[in-house]
Design a protein around this motif. Structure first.
Motif, short mmCIF file in Angstrom:
data_model
loop_
_atom_site.label_atom_id
_atom_site.label_comp_id
_atom_site.label_asym_id
_atom_site.label_seq_id
_atom_site.Cartn_x
_atom_site.Cartn_y
_atom_site.Cartn_z
N GLN A 36 -4.60 -5.24 0.46
CA GLN A 36 -3.61 -5.24 1.54
C GLN A 36 -2.33 -4.52 1.10
N ASN A 40 -0.54 -1.43 2.93
CA ASN A 40 0.65 -1.85 3.68
C ASN A 40 1.81 -2.01 2.70
N ALA A 217 1.84 -12.21 6.00
CA ALA A 217 1.28 -11.10 6.79
C ALA A 217 -0.04 -10.62 6.19
N ALA A 218 -0.12 -10.59 4.85
CA ALA A 218 -1.37 -10.20 4.19
C ALA A 218 -2.48 -11.18 4.51
N ASN A 221 -3.80 -10.69 8.04
CA ASN A 221 -4.72 -9.55 8.11
C ASN A 221 -6.08 -9.88 7.51
N GLU A 224 -8.07 -11.98 9.87
CA GLU A 224 -8.57 -11.26 11.04
C GLU A 224 -9.73 -10.34 10.69
N TRP A 225 -9.68 -9.70 9.52
CA TRP A 225 -10.71 -8.75 9.12
C TRP A 225 -11.87 -9.41 8.38
#
Length: 351
Positions: A36, A40, A217-218, A221, A224-225
């Motif tokens: 990540q 990002n 935030a990581a 993500n 979600e993935w």
């Protein structure tokens, strides 16, 4: 020598929404966070800068995920039972030794140590709980209607999670069929969690490198993935349901109780009790298409290990262990989290 720096300790609270093909262990979580960070802006100055410094100054250390349980109106973390030797039998006759043997067999099912928000582990018999105990605590924390549904859903299984085999088959990607010579079924084991189960991941991070919002935030993500094996097939999904800042344990104790697999420093401990765990790593993302995607195996001490340092100065940092390098033939920059967050403890309390 590792340099001491200012760190923060937080808990990321997640709720699984799908089965997992890969256990949520600290070193694997670290690998997902690094991917990540590569894609990002999660680390100040970029990932490469902090990877170069990782052997001396780890920018983050993640624990393995553990159940977060409500009991009697309080929150507890169900950590793995410490890997300590069982007390020797001391019965004066065969009947007494037989009773001790039966008690020991029963105690083996109590695989969890409950620790409160104060993060102070006490290794006594009344702090250990079984899968059935955790299931009951989870059940009692739910509304009556959800309790009824959970009893029907779980059936005879009284665990927060279970392992079930899933059948797969090899497919010819040109014909999209299992044509001649292509029928090769195999099974893989997936981890399923009951509804509404919450898991906690402790994260220790260097404030110069990042902050809790970027770490959160990581995790969003990743959830979600998908995390780990077969994420592209829908496994490893979760939601981030909370973040909590924790107080760093400051008690002066004689030993360390680890929260993730680690590679302990050589000749640094006078006593150690642990279960060996071998990590057979594999690259993800773009590196999986290299000719040599597999990493060298690493033997680690699994979470729940107990280490007694030779010198008190080893307690100066809130983590123990070391970074692991020379892992990959595909990318020489690859490092692995061989560090572990620890809780100070006294093993004398178990005697």
């Amino acid at each position: 020598d590792q340099k001491r720096y200012d760190v923060k300790l937080h808990t990321i609270i997640i709720q699984p929404t799908a089965a997992f093909g890969t256990p949520l262990k600290g070193d694997t979580i670290f690998g997902h966070f690094c991917w990540q960070a590569a894609e990002n802006e999660l680390l100040s100055g970029g990932l490469d800068q902090w990877i170069d410094r990782y052997q001396d100054t780890p920018f983050s250390v993640f624990s393995s995920a553990c159940p977060r349980i409500g009991k009697n109106g309080k929150i507890f973390y169900a950590l793995p039972r410490p890997c300590l030797p069982a007390p020797k039998s001391a019965g004066s006759n065969s009947n007494e030794r037989y009773r001790q043997m039966k008690t020991r067999k029963k105690d083996k099912k109590k695989k969890y140590l409950l620790v409160g928000d104060n993060l102070q582990p006490v290794f006594t018999a009344d702090r250990y709980y079984s899968d059935k105990d955790l299931f009951q605590f989870h059940l009692e924390s739910l509304p009556a209607e959800q309790q009824k549904k959970l009893r029907l859903l779980s059936g005879k299984q009284r665990n927060l999670s279970g392992r079930f085999e899933q059948t797969h088959n090899t497919i010819n990607r040109l014909t999209m069929a299992t044509g001649a010579g292509q029928f090769a079924p195999f099974t893989s084991e997936n981890i399923h969690y009951l509804p509404n189960v919450e898991l906690a991941v402790f994260v220790l991070f260097n404030e110069e490198a990042t902050d809790i919002e970027r770490i959160k935030a990581a995790f969003v993500n990743i959830g979600e993935w998908g995390f780990g094996r077969d994420a592209s097939a829908g496994l490893g999904r979760f939601q981030v349901v909370g973040v909590q800042e924790m107080e760093m344990p400051q008690d002066k104790k004689s030993s360390c109780y680890t929260l993730s697999p680690c590679v302990p420093e050589k000749n640094g401990y006078k006593n150690s009790w642990f279960t060996p765990f071998t990590r057979f790593g594999k690259h993800g993302a773009a590196l999986i298409h290299k000719r040599k995607p597999f990493k060298n195996p690493v033997v680690m001490a699994d979470e729940g290990a107990i280490f007694t340092p030779k010198h008190p100065e080893m307690f100066e940092n809130p983590y123990i262990g070391s970074a692991v390098t020379n892992l990959s033939k595909a990318d020489e920059r690859t490092v692995m989290q061989g560090y572990a967050i620890y809780l100070p403890c006294d093993i004398e309390e178990t005697r």
